[in-house]
Design a protein around this motif. Structure first.
Motif, mmCIF file in Angstrom:
data_model
loop_
_atom_site.group_PDB
_atom_site.id
_atom_site.type_symbol
_atom_site.label_atom_id
_atom_site.label_comp_id
_atom_site.label_asym_id
_atom_site.label_seq_id
_atom_site.Cartn_x
_atom_site.Cartn_y
_atom_site.Cartn_z
ATOM 1 N N PRO A 64 0.812 -1.218 0.000
ATOM 2 C CA PRO A 64 0.000 0.000 0.000
ATOM 3 C C PRO A 64 0.845 1.267 0.000
ATOM 4 N N TRP A 65 1.994 1.233 0.662
ATOM 5 C CA TRP A 65 2.840 2.426 0.699
ATOM 6 C C TRP A 65 3.439 2.713 -0.667
ATOM 7 N N LEU A 66 3.755 1.671 -1.424
ATOM 8 C CA LEU A 66 4.252 1.885 -2.780
ATOM 9 C C LEU A 66 3.143 2.458 -3.657
ATOM 10 N N LEU A 67 1.925 1.955 -3.494
ATOM 11 C CA LEU A 67 0.798 2.503 -4.234
ATOM 12 C C LEU A 67 0.585 3.978 -3.897
ATOM 13 N N ALA A 68 0.690 4.301 -2.613
ATOM 14 C CA ALA A 68 0.464 5.676 -2.180
ATOM 15 C C ALA A 68 1.528 6.622 -2.715
ATOM 16 N N ALA A 69 2.747 6.119 -2.919
ATOM 17 C CA ALA A 69 3.829 6.964 -3.433
ATOM 18 C C ALA A 69 3.644 7.299 -4.903
ATOM 19 N N ARG A 70 2.843 6.515 -5.637
ATOM 20 C CA ARG A 70 2.545 6.728 -7.056
ATOM 21 C C ARG A 70 3.832 6.793 -7.892
ATOM 22 N N PRO A 71 4.570 5.695 -7.955
ATOM 23 C CA PRO A 71 5.881 5.729 -8.622
ATOM 24 C C PRO A 71 5.824 6.139 -10.083
ATOM 25 N N LYS A 72 4.699 5.884 -10.771
ATOM 26 C CA LYS A 72 4.616 6.242 -12.186
ATOM 27 C C LYS A 72 4.634 7.754 -12.403
ATOM 28 N N LEU A 97 6.594 9.823 -10.698
ATOM 29 C CA LEU A 97 7.836 10.401 -10.187
ATOM 30 C C LEU A 97 8.783 10.870 -11.279
ATOM 31 N N THR A 98 8.446 10.595 -12.550
ATOM 32 C CA THR A 98 9.252 11.175 -13.624
ATOM 33 C C THR A 98 9.208 12.702 -13.567
ATOM 34 N N ALA A 99 8.136 13.256 -12.996
ATOM 35 C CA ALA A 99 8.032 14.709 -12.879
ATOM 36 C C ALA A 99 9.138 15.276 -11.997
ATOM 37 N N THR A 100 9.690 14.453 -11.118
ATOM 38 C CA THR A 100 10.821 14.861 -10.283
ATOM 39 C C THR A 100 12.150 14.485 -10.920
ATOM 40 N N VAL A 101 12.206 13.315 -11.528
ATOM 41 C CA VAL A 101 13.468 12.840 -12.112
ATOM 42 C C VAL A 101 13.865 13.684 -13.323
ATOM 43 N N ALA A 102 12.909 14.030 -14.174
ATOM 44 C CA ALA A 102 13.209 14.745 -15.418
ATOM 45 C C ALA A 102 13.921 16.078 -15.189
ATOM 46 N N GLY A 123 5.680 13.028 -0.542
ATOM 47 C CA GLY A 123 4.891 13.664 0.500
ATOM 48 C C GLY A 123 3.659 14.338 -0.060
ATOM 49 N N THR A 124 3.813 15.013 -1.194
ATOM 50 C CA THR A 124 2.671 15.657 -1.846
ATOM 51 C C THR A 124 1.639 14.626 -2.282
ATOM 52 N N ASN A 125 2.099 13.510 -2.839
ATOM 53 C CA ASN A 125 1.175 12.449 -3.249
ATOM 54 C C ASN A 125 0.409 11.881 -2.059
ATOM 55 N N LEU A 126 1.079 11.730 -0.928
ATOM 56 C CA LEU A 126 0.408 11.216 0.271
ATOM 57 C C LEU A 126 -0.638 12.205 0.779
ATOM 58 N N VAL A 127 -0.285 13.492 0.791
ATOM 59 C CA VAL A 127 -1.265 14.507 1.185
ATOM 60 C C VAL A 127 -2.465 14.460 0.249
ATOM 61 N N ASN A 128 -2.185 14.344 -1.048
ATOM 62 C CA ASN A 128 -3.250 14.280 -2.043
ATOM 63 C C ASN A 128 -4.158 13.083 -1.807
ATOM 64 N N ASP A 129 -3.569 11.941 -1.469
ATOM 65 C CA ASP A 129 -4.346 10.723 -1.228
ATOM 66 C C ASP A 129 -5.328 10.923 -0.073
ATOM 67 N N ALA A 130 -4.810 11.427 1.038
ATOM 68 C CA ALA A 130 -5.656 11.604 2.216
ATOM 69 C C ALA A 130 -6.643 12.756 2.049
ATOM 70 N N ALA A 131 -6.195 13.862 1.462
ATOM 71 C CA ALA A 131 -7.051 15.039 1.340
ATOM 72 C C ALA A 131 -8.175 14.826 0.339
ATOM 73 N N ALA A 134 0.719 6.562 -18.130
ATOM 74 C CA ALA A 134 2.030 5.895 -18.165
ATOM 75 C C ALA A 134 2.819 6.332 -19.396
ATOM 76 N N TRP A 135 2.153 6.506 -20.528
ATOM 77 C CA TRP A 135 2.834 6.977 -21.732
ATOM 78 C C TRP A 135 3.345 8.400 -21.537
ATOM 79 N N SER A 136 2.574 9.220 -20.833
ATOM 80 C CA SER A 136 3.013 10.588 -20.556
ATOM 81 C C SER A 136 4.298 10.583 -19.736
ATOM 82 N N ALA A 137 4.349 9.698 -18.740
ATOM 83 C CA ALA A 137 5.548 9.592 -17.912
ATOM 84 C C ALA A 137 6.733 9.091 -18.735
ATOM 85 N N LEU A 138 6.490 8.099 -19.590
ATOM 86 C CA LEU A 138 7.553 7.589 -20.450
ATOM 87 C C LEU A 138 8.063 8.673 -21.389
ATOM 88 N N LEU A 139 7.139 9.441 -21.967
ATOM 89 C CA LEU A 139 7.526 10.528 -22.865
ATOM 90 C C LEU A 139 8.407 11.533 -22.145
#
Length: 302
Positions: free
Chosen positions: A11-19, A21-26, A61-69, A280-285
């Protein structure tokens, strides 16, 4: 609360929304490419890793806030079309999700200390605004995502703040105007991720009074917005010829097949679970475009 569904992923991996995270890596990849290819100064590359870890903590952290909020505001229901939200599904209690978000923000702050020591006041300001923005995105007195400001938020924070901040930390200068050019490209692609997400969720967001641009102006607007956001980084990239970096303009064209597939899918299919594939394609792009831009920036040196 709905009955927890059986899932094979933590569940914690789901909450982190790894797909997402390209918005941070890029921006870290592109900002590092700027520092190496355009500054003419030795880059403190170990700081890029620290910056990446700090930025990932802020986004998670933002994704977790988004999940709960979103669950608390009624935006996430049993009818949602997107990936699993752990609070809504009852996989994790809201209190634990909020605490985990606070922990990630704390770790991001600690990791930010060497970045501030290297970059000074500008990096401190970027860090503080990023932390505040991560909280204010879906909660607080004026949640940005609920006011149609999501695309503006990601353009500013995942584009301009992240790319320019990375270049400044590594070489101690802003690299104007080329950092602005790169930041615009990266930010537009982060906005694409959000626009695809919002197009998928139009009906649910309207019911929850989450006034995203897609919910305000409808599906046709959302599709046109996505096409414009996908195309713009390629067009803006023509500016790299003026910087003497033709590779940064030409190499990212290798990601055009992914871009075309994304646009075709979003334009032809109605909002539904299929849009999770488009996300997922958006993240890959974005990731592919960033890597190719990096290669173009560092090719041939300064």
């Amino acid at each position: 609360m709905t009955t927890p569904a059986p899932v094979s992923t933590s569940p914690w991996l789901l909450a982190a929304r790894p797909k997402t995270l390209t918005a941070t890596v890029a921006p870290i990849i592109v900002g590092t490419g700027l520092a190496i290819g355009l500054s003419g100064r030795p880059a403190r590359l170990w700081l890029a890793l620290v910056a990446l870890l700090s930025a990932l903590c802020i986004q998670i952290g933002t994704n977790l806030v988004n999940d709960a909020a979103d669950y608390a505001k009624g935006a996430d229901t049993a009818e949602r079309l997107g990936p699993i939200r752990v609070t809504q599904m009852g996989l994790l209690p809201a209190r634990s999700v909020w605490r985990a978000a606070a922990l990630f923000f704390l770790v991001a702050t600690l990791l930010g200390i060497p970045l501030v020591l290297a970059g000074g006041v500008p990096i401190l300001i970027i860090g503080l605004l990023s932390l505040a923005g991560g909280y204010a995105y879906t909660t607080g007195p004026y949640p940005l995502a609920y006011r149609g400001l999501g695309e503006v938020f990601v353009l500013l924070f995942f584009g301009f703040a992240a790319v320019k901040g990375m270049a400044y930390v590594l070489v101690g200068e802003g690299l104007w105007p080329w950092a602005e050019l790169a930041a615009l490209q990266v930010g537009l692609q982060s906005a694409t991720l959000l626009a695809v997400n919002n197009a998928r969720d139009i009906e649910g967001d309207r019911r929850a009074d989450k006034r995203t641009l897609a919910a305000r102006f409808g599906l046709r607007f959302a599709r046109v917005e996505i096409v414009a956001l996908v195309a713009a980084p390629f067009l803006v990239g023509l500016g790299w010829f003026a910087a003497g970096k033709p590779g940064a303009a030409l190499l990212p064209l290798g990601s055009l097949p992914v871009a075309a597939r994304l646009v075709r899918g979003v334009w032809n299919e109605p909002p539904g679970r299929r849009f999770n594939v488009f996300l997922a394609w958006s993240a890959l792009l974005q990731l592919l475009f960033a890597v190719l831009t990096f290669a173009g920036l560092v090719a041939g040196g300064r």
